[in-house]
Design an enzyme around this catalytic site. Structure first.
Site, PDB file in Angstrom:
ATOM      1  CB  CYS B  95      -0.980  -0.044   1.174  1.00  0.00           C
ATOM      2  SG  CYS B  95      -2.422   0.998   0.918  1.00  0.00           S
ATOM      3  NE  ARG B 129      -9.407   5.396   1.230  1.00  0.00           N
ATOM      4  CZ  ARG B 129      -8.226   5.940   1.516  1.00  0.00           C
ATOM      5  NH1 ARG B 129      -8.015   7.223   1.320  1.00  0.00           N
ATOM      6  NH2 ARG B 129      -7.249   5.194   1.981  1.00  0.00           N
ATOM      7  CG  HIS B 192      -4.708  -3.918   3.699  1.00  0.00           C
ATOM      8  ND1 HIS B 192      -5.921  -3.940   4.316  1.00  0.00           N
ATOM      9  CD2 HIS B 192      -4.717  -2.860   2.858  1.00  0.00           C
ATOM     10  CE1 HIS B 192      -6.622  -2.910   3.887  1.00  0.00           C
ATOM     11  NE2 HIS B 192      -5.943  -2.236   3.000  1.00  0.00           N
TER      12      HIS B 192
END
Ligand SMILES: [Zn+2]
Lengths: 423, 240
Positions: B95, B129, B192
């Site tokens: 990330c 996002r 993740h």
């Protein structure tokens, strides 16, 4: 005045109740017909509106503030239905106002979700706001903790009277400069308790205890021993026995005390405040002690790393059968990353009897990497619950569960056994 | 009898550790033990002197404010990381550090944050996002399961290959179906969840590479991945 919208709203509310529908529809109807309804209904209250927000403990803290103020003789309006959205507030108001839209109350104390609170404060300016904490939770909804902090900052800036802040949460305490028109009051912890409440910056990897804060606090939690606590209030140390369990709830009690004292000013009857505090029961669905087949069964709500870590810290696993129920529905948050920010070392000695929920295998995998024995995995909650109860007769039980898992567990419990709520 | 000791270096665990990045470190440590090796974990934080003895380097995601704090230090150790990557050192960047391992991050308002150029890629801030469960396939590691939550959109240059091809979710960006990047023994990804627990093939690649670089050969132990397989199967069936 718009009596028509009130009447129509009330009618929709009755109809949707008959149909067993949600509480938001009547709120939506009145919002569409009469956008000013809520602001008007709430503007006439003598003590105005208090907004309670933050990541953890909103429901229980709101309940505490309400009961503390009621114990002082105030008539309090609150959004008891648990729908912590603007529309839910409008719907709850419809049930309480008279036909002219007038609310018979002295103060409104409202639990508001961070995101919706901003929308709310644009419609209704709160006199008080009580801001509890900013923790990593639902990052899949809000993106970042800093974004959540900014949302709380908007509430603080909109507050007209007093903002009550958690001195120990650096993000919340850091909002003080953004308070425009209001005064600031803090609640806090004695330095000896600070290591019990690490903030999110002290999760894995970070070291040390936060720098001691010397901001003056109106209420300080000085000691915790089981359900007993000592609060420092106005220079005095006051002991109290609480029905709420868990250190986090007891710290929220300090928040509620500071909020109630702020509203009451010099008029507070302190003995009555503490009597009310001792009588507060946990809010529904936020951690309950039940009796199942003659054995105590505790439900501990865990919805983010801090909450899970505090839950593990508050309840000694020795002598208990333990189950963990993890769902990833929208209300729980879909991302499982948070399980990796919790240490499960404390469960190593006793192990975990059963893991359940949609993400049971993620949870079991997490425990494997912390060398915690898992004796059973059953993703279906009803089957797991039966197995858990049958497998540990004569033993007290504890279930750590995410929000929707807790609702499922409670629903099943009421089907398979008589559930007696003991606290 | 330990077969050897591997030093794991976690980059900026204070600032770049937001989505369970500790999980990746824990998985490496435990799997090394299950394979019969010892693990020593150390941290590099802003201002520390960069250690010489790391065998495996790992870094995670952070908030924008965290990235600002580490920016100067990362630039200072950038040449070391570039040299180590070219030399075959295994690394995992997730990330936020994935983005900064690239050439630059251009924010929505046009500000350019320089990266350290370990990887030939660039990231552009997006208005929306990209959030949700991801499934991707890779010839090297099979099916990869994880969760993404990022606003930067990353585009790969000719000097890297994608880690995987997305079959559910977005991955690097909303335009192509690439997820993550590979270059020498560097693995970089937006995922993740944490990444390594449910993707033990990637964990074992990093471990094997680190051990072989240090000791010449890697002798794996018996590791039971039944739970990881079940967790993957369930993760794959969940909504985006
Ligand atoms: Zn190269």
């Amino acid at each position: 005045m718009n009596p028509l919208s009130v009447l129509v709203g009330k009618a929709v509310r009755r109809a949707s109740k008959l149909r067993g529908g949600g509480s938001a529809l009547p709120g939506l109807v009145v919002e569409r017909m009469d956008p000013g309804f809520m602001g008007r209904a709430l503007s006439t209250l003598e003590h105005g509106v208090m907004v309670v927000s933050g990541t953890n403990g909103k429901t229980t803290t709101t309940k505490m503030v309400v009961e503390l103020l009621e114990g002082q003789g105030l008539k309090v309006f609150t959004n008891r239905t648990g729908s912590n959205f603007t529309r839910g507030v409008a719907a709850a108001l419809l049930g309480e106002v008279d036909w002219r839209g007038r609310l018979d109350a002295d103060i409104a104390v409202l639990e508001l979700d961070e995101a919706h609170a901003v929308h709310f404060v644009n419609l209704v300016r709160p006199k008080y706001s009580l801001l509890l904490n900013v923790l990593r939770d639902q990052l899949d909804r809000f993106g970042e903790i800093d974004a959540t902090t900014r949302l709380l900052g908007r509430i603080a800036a909109a507050t007209a009277g007093t903002v009550i802040l958690n001195r120990e949460d650096p993000r919340v305490a850091g909002l003080a400069p953004t308070v425009r028109d209001a005064g600031v009051v803090y609640f806090g912890l004695d330095p000896s308790l600070r290591s019990t409440f690490p903030n999110d910056d002290e999760l894995r990897g970070a070291t040390g205890v936060p720098a001691p804060s010397d901001l003056p606090a109106d209420v300080v939690l000085e000691q915790v021993e089981g359900n007993g606590a000592v609060f420092g209030v106005g220079g005095r140390s006051v002991p109290a026995d609480l029905r709420l369990r868990g250190v986090y709830n007891i710290f929220n009690a300090a928040a509620a005390l500071a909020a109630a004292r702020t509203v009451l000013g010099g008029a507070a009857d302190e003995d009555a405040l503490f009597a009310s505090l001792s009588a507060v029961e946990p809010a529904f669905g936020r951690g309950e002690s039940l009796t199942v087949n003659g054995q105590p069964l505790e439900l501990v709500l865990v919805k983010n790393p801090s909450g899970f870590r505090l839950g593990l810290k508050s309840f000694d696993p020795a002598g208990h059968a333990t189950m963990i129920a993890i769902n990833d529905n929208y209300a729980d948050g879909r991302d499982m990353s948070w399980l990796w920010d919790v240490d499960f070392d404390s469960l190593r000695a006793a192990g975990v009897d059963l893991v359940t929920g949609v993400r049971a295998y993620d949870m079991a995998l997490r425990l494997k990497y912390d060398d915690v024995e898992v004796r059973g995995i059953e993703p279906e909650i009803p089957a797991a619950l039966k197995e858990f109860i049958a497998g540990s007769p004569g033993q007290p039980k504890r279930i750590f569960c995410t929000y929707t898992a807790m609702l499922a567990v409670r629903r099943e419990l009421s089907k398979i056994t008589t559930v007696e709520v003991v606290s | 009898m330990s077969k050897g000791t591997i030093s794991i270096l976690q980059l900026y665990p204070r600032e770049m550790n937001i989505y369970g990045d500790w999980g990746n470190v824990l998985v490496l440590k435990q799997r090394l033990a299950w394979h019969g090796y010892d693990a020593v974990i150390s941290e590099h934080n802003a201002g520390d002197s960069f250690p010489d003895d790391a065998d495996l380097i790992i870094g995670g995601g952070g908030q924008d404010s965290g990235q600002l704090v580490i920016q100067e230090d990362l630039q200072a150790i950038g040449p070391r990381l570039r040299g180590l990557a070219e030399d075959g050192q295994p690394m995992l960047a997730i990330c936020g550090l994935y983005q900064l391992f690239g050439k630059f991050f251009r924010t929505v308002d046009g500000t350019v944050i320089p990266g350290i150029g370990v990887l030939d890629l660039e990231t552009h801030g997006g208005k929306e996002r990209l959030i949700g469960n991801v499934v991707a396939t890779s010839g090297e590691f099979g099916e990869i399961h994880g969760y993404e939550n990022h606003s930067g959109q990353t585009f790969l240059g000719a000097g890297v290959t994608p880690l995987a091809t997305v079959t559910k979710g977005e991955g690097n960006n909303a335009r192509d179906n690439h997820e993550g990047a590979r270059h020498h023994n560097v693995v970089a990804s937006y995922l993740h969840g944490s990444l390594l627990p449910k993707n033990p093939a990637i964990a074992d690649f990093l471990i094997r590479t680190a051990v072989e670089r240090k000791y010449g050969t890697f002798e794996p132990g018996e590791v039971d991945d039944t739970l990881a397989d079940l967790a993957r199967r369930h993760a794959g069936s969940r909504p985006r």
